[in-house]
Design a protein around this motif. Structure first.
Motif: not given
Length: 120
Positions: A23-33
């Motif tokens: 879930s932390s990887n998913e949050r970081r990817r959304v923030a980068w996007t």
């Protein structure tokens, strides 16, 4: 035995694979996007997309079944077992703006300095 297992609310299921993203990887990817939504096409043309992948050759963990209840699909004890010492090959590739780069077979660990060698 199967009837008793079913009567208790359990069923045979194919074991799930462990999820690749936390879930932390998913949050970081959304923030980068979200931070790159305003980039222009000329900015995106300067990006070199790269990826490395490991392909494993294994045969011992195919088709593992687990006995579980329907709502326990994401329970880590029901994940597919992984062979730790499987035969594998690592490859690296890139996608520049003007086409597709070469695929490189690698040994050991890939570091940032290695990428410059691949690009030559």
């Amino acid at each position: 035995m199967r009837r008793y297992i079913k009567r208790c609310g359990y069923t045979y299921y194919k074991a799930r694979r462990k999820p690749f993203l936390t879930s932390s990887n998913e949050r970081r990817r959304v923030a980068w996007t979200k931070s790159h939504l305003s980039w222009t096409p000329s900015q995106w043309e300067k990006v070199l997309w790269t990826d490395e992948s490991i392909f494993e050759v294994s045969y011992a963990n195919i088709g593992r079944k687990v006995i579980r209840k329907k709502d326990k699909a994401k329970d880590p004890s029901c994940y597919k077992r992984v062979i730790l010492k499987a035969s594998s090959v690592m490859v690296w590739g890139c996608l520049p703006t003007n086409g597709v780069g070469s695929l490189h077979f690698c040994t050991g660990t890939i570091k940032a300095a290695d990428i410059y060698v691949f690009l030559k």
